[in-house]
Design a protein around this motif. Sequence first.
Motif, PDB file in Angstrom:
ATOM      1  N   ARG A 158       0.752  -1.231   0.025  1.00  0.00           N
ATOM      2  CA  ARG A 158       0.058   0.040   0.167  1.00  0.00           C
ATOM      3  C   ARG A 158       0.916   1.062   0.013  1.00  0.00           C
ATOM      4  O   ARG A 158       0.427   2.391  -0.500  1.00  0.00           O
ATOM      5  CB  ARG A 158      -0.703   0.048   1.205  1.00  0.00           C
ATOM      6  CG  ARG A 158      -1.945  -0.949   1.219  1.00  0.00           C
ATOM      7  CD  ARG A 158      -2.709  -1.090   2.582  1.00  0.00           C
ATOM      8  NE  ARG A 158      -3.924  -2.176   2.422  1.00  0.00           N
ATOM      9  CZ  ARG A 158      -4.877  -2.121   1.837  1.00  0.00           C
ATOM     10  NH1 ARG A 158      -5.447  -1.070   1.292  1.00  0.00           N
ATOM     11  NH2 ARG A 158      -5.878  -3.101   1.956  1.00  0.00           N
ATOM     12  N   ILE A 159       1.813   1.128   0.456  1.00  0.00           N
ATOM     13  CA  ILE A 159       2.832   2.346   0.546  1.00  0.00           C
ATOM     14  C   ILE A 159       3.352   2.721  -0.871  1.00  0.00           C
ATOM     15  O   ILE A 159       3.395   3.965  -1.199  1.00  0.00           O
ATOM     16  CB  ILE A 159       3.870   2.363   1.595  1.00  0.00           C
ATOM     17  CG1 ILE A 159       3.392   2.108   2.972  1.00  0.00           C
ATOM     18  CG2 ILE A 159       4.979   3.387   1.763  1.00  0.00           C
ATOM     19  CD1 ILE A 159       4.296   1.793   4.181  1.00  0.00           C
ATOM     20  N   ARG A 160       4.028   1.945  -1.427  1.00  0.00           N
ATOM     21  CA  ARG A 160       4.509   2.022  -2.655  1.00  0.00           C
ATOM     22  C   ARG A 160       3.841   1.738  -3.856  1.00  0.00           C
ATOM     23  O   ARG A 160       4.113   1.911  -4.916  1.00  0.00           O
ATOM     24  CB  ARG A 160       6.040   1.398  -2.787  1.00  0.00           C
ATOM     25  CG  ARG A 160       6.939   1.507  -1.796  1.00  0.00           C
ATOM     26  CD  ARG A 160       8.360   0.587  -1.679  1.00  0.00           C
ATOM     27  NE  ARG A 160       8.336  -0.202  -2.932  1.00  0.00           N
ATOM     28  CZ  ARG A 160       9.342  -0.971  -3.268  1.00  0.00           C
ATOM     29  NH1 ARG A 160      10.213  -1.118  -2.143  1.00  0.00           N
ATOM     30  NH2 ARG A 160       9.214  -1.861  -4.342  1.00  0.00           N
ATOM     31  N   MET A 161       2.717   1.374  -3.645  1.00  0.00           N
ATOM     32  CA  MET A 161       1.737   0.797  -4.813  1.00  0.00           C
ATOM     33  C   MET A 161       2.479  -0.123  -5.766  1.00  0.00           C
ATOM     34  O   MET A 161       2.059  -0.136  -6.786  1.00  0.00           O
ATOM     35  CB  MET A 161       1.294   2.110  -5.349  1.00  0.00           C
ATOM     36  CG  MET A 161       0.389   3.115  -4.531  1.00  0.00           C
ATOM     37  SD  MET A 161      -0.748   2.255  -3.906  1.00  0.00           S
ATOM     38  CE  MET A 161      -1.979   1.945  -5.199  1.00  0.00           C
ATOM     39  N   MET A 162       3.187  -1.073  -5.125  1.00  0.00           N
ATOM     40  CA  MET A 162       3.814  -2.265  -5.732  1.00  0.00           C
ATOM     41  C   MET A 162       3.408  -3.285  -5.351  1.00  0.00           C
ATOM     42  O   MET A 162       2.455  -3.565  -4.512  1.00  0.00           O
ATOM     43  CB  MET A 162       5.435  -2.302  -5.810  1.00  0.00           C
ATOM     44  CG  MET A 162       5.817  -0.760  -6.507  1.00  0.00           C
ATOM     45  SD  MET A 162       5.699  -0.506  -8.172  1.00  0.00           S
ATOM     46  CE  MET A 162       6.969  -1.933  -8.724  1.00  0.00           C
ATOM     47  N   THR A 163       3.848  -4.570  -5.735  1.00  0.00           N
ATOM     48  CA  THR A 163       3.326  -5.692  -5.317  1.00  0.00           C
ATOM     49  C   THR A 163       4.395  -6.720  -4.948  1.00  0.00           C
ATOM     50  O   THR A 163       5.327  -6.578  -5.487  1.00  0.00           O
ATOM     51  CB  THR A 163       2.534  -6.532  -6.382  1.00  0.00           C
ATOM     52  OG1 THR A 163       1.396  -5.796  -6.630  1.00  0.00           O
ATOM     53  CG2 THR A 163       2.221  -7.919  -5.968  1.00  0.00           C
ATOM     54  N   MET A 164       4.216  -7.286  -3.762  1.00  0.00           N
ATOM     55  CA  MET A 164       5.395  -8.430  -3.386  1.00  0.00           C
ATOM     56  C   MET A 164       4.566  -9.536  -3.624  1.00  0.00           C
ATOM     57  O   MET A 164       3.341  -9.785  -3.149  1.00  0.00           O
ATOM     58  CB  MET A 164       5.439  -8.281  -1.932  1.00  0.00           C
ATOM     59  CG  MET A 164       6.210  -6.822  -1.195  1.00  0.00           C
ATOM     60  SD  MET A 164       7.845  -6.568  -2.114  1.00  0.00           S
ATOM     61  CE  MET A 164       8.750  -7.800  -1.451  1.00  0.00           C
ATOM     62  N   VAL A 165       5.180 -10.413  -4.476  1.00  0.00           N
ATOM     63  CA  VAL A 165       4.402 -11.806  -4.665  1.00  0.00           C
ATOM     64  C   VAL A 165       4.600 -12.667  -3.405  1.00  0.00           C
ATOM     65  O   VAL A 165       5.611 -12.777  -2.743  1.00  0.00           O
ATOM     66  CB  VAL A 165       4.908 -12.349  -6.012  1.00  0.00           C
ATOM     67  CG1 VAL A 165       4.333 -13.815  -6.271  1.00  0.00           C
ATOM     68  CG2 VAL A 165       4.926 -11.607  -7.327  1.00  0.00           C
ATOM     69  N   THR A 166       3.403 -13.434  -3.490  1.00  0.00           N
ATOM     70  CA  THR A 166       3.433 -14.520  -2.084  1.00  0.00           C
ATOM     71  C   THR A 166       3.318 -15.684  -2.389  1.00  0.00           C
ATOM     72  O   THR A 166       3.997 -16.388  -2.506  1.00  0.00           O
ATOM     73  CB  THR A 166       2.367 -14.024  -1.207  1.00  0.00           C
ATOM     74  OG1 THR A 166       0.832 -13.933  -1.871  1.00  0.00           O
ATOM     75  CG2 THR A 166       2.569 -12.712  -0.714  1.00  0.00           C
ATOM     76  N   GLY A 167       1.905 -15.971  -3.173  1.00  0.00           N
ATOM     77  CA  GLY A 167       1.693 -17.443  -3.457  1.00  0.00           C
ATOM     78  C   GLY A 167       2.045 -17.986  -4.732  1.00  0.00           C
ATOM     79  O   GLY A 167       2.334 -18.885  -5.064  1.00  0.00           O
ATOM     80  N   ALA A 168       2.678 -17.039  -5.685  1.00  0.00           N
ATOM     81  CA  ALA A 168       3.355 -17.440  -7.004  1.00  0.00           C
ATOM     82  C   ALA A 168       4.201 -16.654  -7.388  1.00  0.00           C
ATOM     83  O   ALA A 168       4.243 -15.129  -7.001  1.00  0.00           O
ATOM     84  CB  ALA A 168       2.046 -17.553  -8.003  1.00  0.00           C
ATOM     85  N   SER A 169       5.096 -17.097  -8.189  1.00  0.00           N
ATOM     86  CA  SER A 169       6.144 -16.212  -8.832  1.00  0.00           C
ATOM     87  C   SER A 169       6.197 -16.165 -10.017  1.00  0.00           C
ATOM     88  O   SER A 169       7.256 -15.513 -10.577  1.00  0.00           O
ATOM     89  CB  SER A 169       7.545 -16.567  -8.364  1.00  0.00           C
ATOM     90  OG  SER A 169       7.623 -18.115  -8.517  1.00  0.00           O
ATOM     91  N   GLY A 170       5.244 -16.644 -10.963  1.00  0.00           N
ATOM     92  CA  GLY A 170       4.866 -16.514 -12.289  1.00  0.00           C
ATOM     93  C   GLY A 170       3.589 -16.641 -12.672  1.00  0.00           C
ATOM     94  O   GLY A 170       2.922 -17.395 -12.060  1.00  0.00           O
ATOM     95  N   PHE A 171       2.986 -15.922 -13.674  1.00  0.00           N
ATOM     96  CA  PHE A 171       1.691 -15.872 -13.775  1.00  0.00           C
ATOM     97  C   PHE A 171       1.316 -16.340 -15.564  1.00  0.00           C
ATOM     98  O   PHE A 171       2.063 -15.752 -16.297  1.00  0.00           O
ATOM     99  CB  PHE A 171       1.086 -14.466 -13.466  1.00  0.00           C
ATOM    100  CG  PHE A 171       1.436 -14.315 -11.907  1.00  0.00           C
ATOM    101  CD1 PHE A 171       0.513 -14.532 -11.153  1.00  0.00           C
ATOM    102  CD2 PHE A 171       2.597 -13.849 -11.646  1.00  0.00           C
ATOM    103  CE1 PHE A 171       0.567 -14.518  -9.761  1.00  0.00           C
ATOM    104  CE2 PHE A 171       2.761 -13.592 -10.186  1.00  0.00           C
ATOM    105  CZ  PHE A 171       1.610 -13.915  -9.145  1.00  0.00           C
ATOM    106  N   VAL A 172       0.110 -17.093 -15.651  1.00  0.00           N
ATOM    107  CA  VAL A 172      -0.260 -17.049 -16.892  1.00  0.00           C
ATOM    108  C   VAL A 172      -1.652 -16.198 -16.804  1.00  0.00           C
ATOM    109  O   VAL A 172      -2.565 -16.629 -16.197  1.00  0.00           O
ATOM    110  CB  VAL A 172      -0.647 -18.550 -17.168  1.00  0.00           C
ATOM    111  CG1 VAL A 172      -1.120 -18.865 -18.805  1.00  0.00           C
ATOM    112  CG2 VAL A 172       0.591 -19.338 -17.246  1.00  0.00           C
TER     113      VAL A 172
END
Length: 281
Positions: A158-172
């Motif tokens: 919420r602070i940097r409006m970026m994302t820290m991936v938790t449950g997955a590290s690659g996405f389709v």
Amino acid sequence: MSSESQASEALPSRRRRTPRGGRHRGDESFLLPPGSPTLVLAVPGPARRAGTEIAIELARLVEIEHTGQPAYVGHLEGNEASLPAVLAALRQERPDEPAAVVVPLSTGPDPALEGAVRDAVAAAPVHAVAADPLGPHPLIAEALHDRLADAGLARADRIRMMTMVTGASGFVVGTPGDATAVRQAEVTSVLLASRLAAPVFTAPLADEAAIKAAANQLRASGAASVAIAPHLIGPEPEWGHVAPAAAAIGAAHAAPLGAHPALARLAALRYVEALATALAD
């Protein structure tokens, strides 16, 4: 009023509320004057099937949060709450502007859906125009991100409006449609990758081999775990492919976009774009 009773009427009645104003309204909100053309969401499939409530809720959000004018739902199959019946029930309030703008409820190009919308618009007894589908647009990447977060597959900082991936590290990003739809969805995938700070590939949901190839590429590039982000709103029949596709590659998956507020903003935006073009012609 239940979603089933709304679906049974060509023009479902709604409880009207005063649209919120001030800082609560976004840049994609438009307070339109009374008598403005009606916004109609064109939904694939018949009424009373799974997903109907999504379209009804999106219409409610468009009406209350963005335009201040009635918004309705028209289905492209069956006789109940059909798009032709919705358009036939409208009145031509002003001879110099459309009575309705029809927005296809689709995240990207869908030739069958768009063709059905054009046919209904051309056959309508009132002047109506067809808008573009909702995507591609950065707001769809925002909605995909939120659904992944809802599933515990990504977390927003919420602070940097970026994302820290938790449950997955690659996405389709699994999308409905043909090769053209996949190319359009790749625009959204790039935007999603920048939000997630993680690799994202795009593949058609109906093509299990393409889904597997995308997952293999992700794992080859170092992704320890893979998740599917369905590029779907919910009423599309391709939702049935998501769970089998995820199982085939040993991946988790998020829910469809559903009645995400970003889609309501997009519907309002496509409405205004189409109306501006029609009035300029």
